[in-house]
Design a protein around this motif. Structure first.
Motif, short mmCIF file in Angstrom:
data_model
loop_
_atom_site.label_atom_id
_atom_site.label_comp_id
_atom_site.label_asym_id
_atom_site.label_seq_id
_atom_site.Cartn_x
_atom_site.Cartn_y
_atom_site.Cartn_z
N PRO A 100 6.35 24.18 -15.34
CA PRO A 100 5.54 23.54 -14.30
C PRO A 100 4.56 22.51 -14.85
O PRO A 100 4.38 21.44 -14.26
N SER A 101 3.91 22.82 -15.97
CA SER A 101 2.94 21.87 -16.53
C SER A 101 3.63 20.62 -17.04
O SER A 101 3.11 19.51 -16.88
N PHE A 102 4.81 20.77 -17.65
CA PHE A 102 5.55 19.60 -18.13
C PHE A 102 5.98 18.74 -16.95
O PHE A 102 5.93 17.50 -17.01
N ALA A 103 6.40 19.39 -15.87
CA ALA A 103 6.81 18.63 -14.68
C ALA A 103 5.64 17.84 -14.12
O ALA A 103 5.75 16.65 -13.82
N ALA A 104 4.48 18.51 -13.98
CA ALA A 104 3.33 17.87 -13.33
C ALA A 104 2.72 16.77 -14.17
O ALA A 104 2.39 15.69 -13.65
N LYS A 105 2.57 16.99 -15.46
CA LYS A 105 1.80 16.08 -16.30
C LYS A 105 2.64 15.06 -17.05
O LYS A 105 2.14 14.00 -17.44
N TRP A 106 3.92 15.33 -17.28
CA TRP A 106 4.73 14.39 -18.06
C TRP A 106 5.88 13.80 -17.25
O TRP A 106 6.06 12.59 -17.21
N LEU A 107 6.65 14.67 -16.60
CA LEU A 107 7.90 14.20 -16.00
C LEU A 107 7.70 13.49 -14.66
O LEU A 107 8.23 12.39 -14.45
N LEU A 108 6.95 14.09 -13.74
CA LEU A 108 6.84 13.52 -12.39
C LEU A 108 6.29 12.09 -12.37
O LEU A 108 6.80 11.25 -11.62
N PRO A 109 5.26 11.76 -13.17
CA PRO A 109 4.79 10.37 -13.14
C PRO A 109 5.83 9.36 -13.61
O PRO A 109 5.74 8.18 -13.28
N ARG A 110 6.83 9.82 -14.36
CA ARG A 110 7.84 8.92 -14.91
C ARG A 110 9.12 8.85 -14.08
O ARG A 110 9.96 7.99 -14.31
#
Length: 296
Positions: A100-110
Motif C-alpha cells: 500500500p505505501s509503495f502504491a500511494a507514494k511511488w506508483l500512483l503519482p507515476r
C-alpha cells in the motif's frame, strides 16, 4: 420473441433516417430495389404501411414514425455495446500486487505516464502486505520489499530504499541540535532487524548522542507518518525514494544527513502464464522511472 427479419428492420431504419430509399441503399451497399423489397416485406409482416410513397420522396406514416425512434436507438445501442466488447477483447491486461505505501507514494503519482507509454495495457493494482500466490491466475506479478531470496520466481531488482530525517519547513529544523528539541515521529514495523530504519539506528549512524527517541507520535503506516510530518507534528525518518514529490513541492525537506539504507524493492513473477509481454513492459517502464528519478 417474434420479430421481423433483421435485414428488413435495418433497411427501414436507414430509409426512415434519410427519408430516401436511394441514400439508404448507398449506406447499406445494396440497390434501391433491394431496400424497397425489404420494406414491403416488413410492411406485409406488420400488416401496416410505414411509408407514404411519392414519385420523388417518401414520408413516414404514423406507424413508421412510431417504429423509427425505437429501431434507431436500438441499433445505436447494439453498435455501442459491440464496439465496447471488441475494444475490451483487444485490450491487454495486467494485475500487479504492491505494498500500500509503495502504491500511494511511488506508483500512483507515476501511473499517468504508464498509461501514455502503454495505452493498450489495462493495469490493475492489488494492494496488500500479505504474501500472494503468483502461480494463481488472480495476480500476474508483485513488487515486494525485502532481502529475499524468492525461490522459484523470476526476480528483477528495482532499487534500494534510503532513509533520512524529513520535516516540514515550518519547523525550521536546521541542525542536529534542533532535531533533539523536535518531536520524532516513529514507525511500528511488523518485522525488525539490523536493516530496519529506526531512529536509534539513524542516531547511531549520525553519531548523535543523548536524543530522546520517544517524544513523538507512533504510526503503523508510513504514509500516515509522512502526512503528520507535512502537518508539522514532528520529524519523520522517511524514505528518500518515497518522498520525491513532497520534497520537490516544498512540503518536506531533508535538513541534513546521513542517509541509512534499507532493503531493496523487487519485481517478482512466476515466468509462466499469458501475461509475460505485459510484465516485461511494466518492468521496463518501472526501470525507466527509476532512471528518471536519478537524473533529476
Amino acid at each position: 420473441m417474434s420479430l421481423p427479419p433483421l435485414a428488413a428492420l435495418r433497411a427501414f431504419e436507414a430509409a426512415a433516417r434519410h427519408l430516401s430509399f436511394k441514400k439508404a441503399a448507398t449506406e447499406l451497399a445494396v440497390t434501391p430495389t433491394a431496400i424497397s423489397h425489404q420494406i414491403r416485406l416488413l410492411e406485409e409482416t406488420l400488416g401496416l404501411r410505414l411509408f407514404d410513397r411519392a414519385p420523388r420522396q417518401v414520408q413516414l406514416t404514423n406507424a413508421g414514425q412510431e417504429l423509427f425512434p425505437v429501431l434507431r436507438d436500438g441499433f445505436h445501442e447494439f453498435s455501442r455495446v459491440i464496439e465496447h466488447l471488441k475494444r475490451r477483447k483487444a485490450q491487454r491486461s495486467l494485475t500487479v500486487s504492491v505494498l500500500p505505501s509503495f502504491a500511494a507514494k511511488w506508483l500512483l503519482p507515476r501511473l499517468p505516464r504508464f498509461k501514455v507509454a502503454h495505452p493498450d495495457i489495462h493495469l490493475s493494482l492489488h494492494t496488500s502486505v500479505d504474501v500472494v500466490d503468483l502461480a494463481a491466475n488472480s495476480v500476474d506479478a508483485a513488487i515486494r520489499y525485502g532481502a529475499g531470496p524468492y525461490p522459484g520466481l523470476i526476480v528483477q531488482p528495482l532499487f534500494f530504499e534510503h532513509f533520512a530525517p524529513m520535516a516540514s519547513p515550518v519547523l525550521n529544523v536546521q541542525t542536529p541540535d534542533d532535531l533533539r528539541k523536535t518531536p520524532l515521529l516513529n514507525l511500528k514495523w511488523l518485522h525488525s532487524d539490523a536493516m530496519t530504519p529506526t531512529w536509534a539506528r539513524w542516531f547511531d549512524t549520525a553519531r548523535i548522542r543523548d536524543a530522546d527517541l520517544t517524544t513523538g507520535l507512533a504510526f503503523s503506516d508510513d504514509t500516515h507518518a509522512i502526512q503528520a510530518a507535512i502537518a508539522g507534528h514532528g520529524v519523520v525518518l522517511a524514505s528518500f525514494e518515497m518522498t520525491v514529490q513532497e520534497r520537490q513541492s516544498g512540503l518536506l525537506e531533508q535538513p541534513f544527513g546521513p542517509q541509512i539504507r534499507g532493503y531493496q524493492y523487487h519485481l517478482l513473477h512466476s515466468g509462466k502464464g499469458a501475461r509475460q509481454a505485459e510484465i516485461q513492459a511494466f518492468g521496463e517502464w518501472v526501470a525507466a522511472e527509476i532512471a528518471r528519478d536519478k537524473d533529476r
